[in-house]
Design a protein around this motif. Structure first.
Motif, short mmCIF file in Angstrom:
data_model
loop_
_atom_site.label_atom_id
_atom_site.label_comp_id
_atom_site.label_asym_id
_atom_site.label_seq_id
_atom_site.Cartn_x
_atom_site.Cartn_y
_atom_site.Cartn_z
N ILE A 195 18.92 38.22 9.66
CA ILE A 195 20.15 37.57 9.20
C ILE A 195 19.78 36.72 7.99
N PRO A 196 20.13 37.16 6.77
CA PRO A 196 19.58 36.54 5.56
C PRO A 196 20.12 35.17 5.19
N ALA A 197 21.30 34.81 5.68
CA ALA A 197 21.90 33.55 5.23
C ALA A 197 22.96 33.09 6.21
N ASN A 198 23.40 31.86 6.05
CA ASN A 198 24.51 31.34 6.83
C ASN A 198 25.82 31.93 6.30
N PRO A 199 26.84 32.00 7.15
CA PRO A 199 28.10 32.62 6.71
C PRO A 199 28.79 31.84 5.60
N GLU A 200 29.55 32.58 4.82
CA GLU A 200 30.35 32.00 3.75
C GLU A 200 31.68 32.73 3.68
N PHE A 201 32.68 32.06 3.19
CA PHE A 201 33.97 32.72 2.99
C PHE A 201 33.89 33.62 1.76
N GLY A 202 34.47 34.79 1.87
CA GLY A 202 34.48 35.74 0.76
C GLY A 202 33.17 36.47 0.56
N ALA A 203 32.28 36.44 1.57
CA ALA A 203 30.94 37.01 1.40
C ALA A 203 30.90 38.52 1.60
N SER A 204 31.92 39.10 2.23
CA SER A 204 31.87 40.53 2.52
C SER A 204 33.25 41.14 2.39
N LYS A 205 33.42 42.02 1.39
CA LYS A 205 34.69 42.71 1.24
C LYS A 205 34.85 43.77 2.32
N HIS A 206 33.73 44.42 2.70
CA HIS A 206 33.78 45.54 3.64
C HIS A 206 34.34 45.11 4.99
N VAL A 207 33.67 44.19 5.65
CA VAL A 207 34.14 43.77 6.98
C VAL A 207 35.42 42.95 6.88
N ALA A 208 35.60 42.23 5.77
CA ALA A 208 36.81 41.42 5.60
C ALA A 208 38.04 42.31 5.55
N THR A 209 37.94 43.45 4.88
CA THR A 209 39.07 44.37 4.80
C THR A 209 39.46 44.87 6.17
N ALA A 210 38.45 45.18 7.00
CA ALA A 210 38.72 45.63 8.36
C ALA A 210 39.37 44.53 9.19
N VAL A 211 38.93 43.30 9.00
CA VAL A 211 39.52 42.17 9.72
C VAL A 211 40.97 41.95 9.28
N LEU A 212 41.21 41.98 7.97
CA LEU A 212 42.55 41.74 7.46
C LEU A 212 43.54 42.81 7.92
N ALA A 213 43.06 44.05 8.01
CA ALA A 213 43.93 45.12 8.51
C ALA A 213 44.34 44.82 9.95
N ALA A 214 43.41 44.32 10.75
CA ALA A 214 43.70 44.00 12.15
C ALA A 214 44.66 42.83 12.26
N THR A 215 44.40 41.75 11.53
CA THR A 215 45.26 40.56 11.65
C THR A 215 46.67 40.82 11.15
N SER A 216 46.81 41.78 10.21
CA SER A 216 48.16 42.09 9.72
C SER A 216 49.00 42.76 10.80
N VAL A 217 48.35 43.39 11.78
CA VAL A 217 49.05 44.03 12.89
C VAL A 217 49.11 43.11 14.10
N ASP A 218 48.00 42.42 14.37
CA ASP A 218 47.92 41.50 15.52
C ASP A 218 47.20 40.23 15.07
N PRO A 219 47.92 39.14 14.80
CA PRO A 219 47.29 37.89 14.33
C PRO A 219 46.27 37.32 15.31
N GLY A 220 46.30 37.78 16.56
CA GLY A 220 45.33 37.28 17.54
C GLY A 220 43.97 37.93 17.43
N VAL A 221 43.86 38.98 16.61
CA VAL A 221 42.57 39.66 16.40
C VAL A 221 42.04 39.22 15.05
N ARG A 222 41.03 38.34 15.05
CA ARG A 222 40.53 37.76 13.79
C ARG A 222 39.05 38.01 13.56
N GLY A 223 38.37 38.72 14.48
CA GLY A 223 36.94 38.96 14.32
C GLY A 223 36.62 40.44 14.38
#
Length: 307
Positions: A195-223
């Motif tokens: 694990i190279p670093a501590n988390p940051e906002f905006g650090a990953s477009k790949h997983v963030a896109t998958a998360v955003l797709a989920a929250t747009s359908v179910d706001p309770g799914v954020r991870g």
């Protein structure tokens, strides 16, 4: 935890550096050491050390453009008589405010208190408000999730060539900058998970896109976490009674494609996967209400596959 105030760093690191820089510049402008000592509020012996280059200081301030410009301006003002102590202090206070807002003082503060990484500047500038508390909670959750993944036996076999990442969104996220993840992704090296670093906002477009797709359908799914698709993992998900969904590996827009599939499915599954395509690695997303929940789900599934 080491409790450090930004004002301590100003006194211990910033002020000595700026005094040394001012002493050097005032000496270059022809002021005597006693005159410099009077301006800076230090002894002549201290000025002698500064001028001799023995005053030390932090290179981050010495090379910072804002600091250099302010020190030059103060030196010019003191040498010409246009500045007195009040003017010099006003300049330095303004500089400190600038350097505390995502500047060298902010960097030093994060180093002294790793718990502040990603939020320390906001904390100093804005104070502890509800939005900042939410950001801090998300960062802490992703850190815990990453630690869980790092300690999960067998995970290294499920890290794709492009790496794994774990992300979590703020409530009501607008874009990828509202999703925290690990910069540089989590990767496998020497048979272990790094694990190279501590988390940051905006650090990953790949997983963030998958998360955003989920929250747009179910706001309770954020991870969410991405791993390599594997039949043993999918079978374990079925054995655990987890809802799974296959989607197409070839898509123009991951967010829109996943959202459409989730809508068609009637909600966000705990496991969404594709089996790859030409030049595309097979990928599985494991979802959860939080990043930690997703990580714990993967740990539970791998425990089953390893047994």
């Amino acid at each position: 935890m080491s409790l450090v105030l930004p004002s301590e760093l100003v006194v211990d690191r910033f002020l000595p550096t700026v005094r040394a820089m001012l002493a050097e510049r005032l000496a270059d402008r022809g002021l005597t050491q006693q005159e410099i000592a009077t301006h800076l509020g230090v002894t002549q012996a201290a000025v002698s050390q500064y001028v001799a280059g023995e005053g030390g200081g932090d290179e981050r301030f010495r090379s910072d453009p804002e600091t250099v410009a302010t020190v030059d301006r103060i030196a010019d003002g003191l040498e010409s008589g246009e500045y007195d102590g009040y003017d010099a202090l006003a300049e330095l206070l303004s500089l400190i405010r600038t350097l505390t807002d995502r500047g060298p003082i902010c960097e030093l503060h994060e180093e002294a208190m790793p718990e502040l990484q990603g939020v320390s500047c906001d904390l100093c500038v804005r104070g502890l408000d509800s939005e900042l508390r939410a950001e801090r909670d998300v960062l802490a959750n992703v850190r815990s999730a990453a630690r869980t993944l790092g300690a999960t036996p067998g995970l290294v076999a499920y890290v794709p060539n492009v790496g794994t990442n774990v992300g979590m969104a703020l409530p009501d996220p607008a874009d990828v900058t509202d999703v925290a993840a690990i910069p540089g992704r989590i990767y496998a090296m020497g048979g272990r998970v790094e694990i190279p670093a501590n988390p940051e906002f905006g650090a990953s477009k790949h997983v963030a896109t998958a998360v955003l797709a989920a929250t747009s359908v179910d706001p309770g799914v954020r991870g969410a976490i991405n791993v390599a698709t594997d039949d043993a993992l999918l079978e374990a998900a079925t054995d655990h009674g987890l809802d799974s969904l296959e989607f197409d590996a070839e898509y123009e827009d991951r967010h829109d494609h996943l959202k459409r599939r989730f809508d068609e499915h009637g909600g966000v599954p705990r496991v969404a996967y594709h089996r790859g395509a030409f030049g595309i690695e097979p990928t599985t997303y494991v979802y959860g209400a939080t990043a930690l929940e997703a990580a714990e789900t993967i740990a539970s599934l791998l425990e089953t596959t390893d047994s």
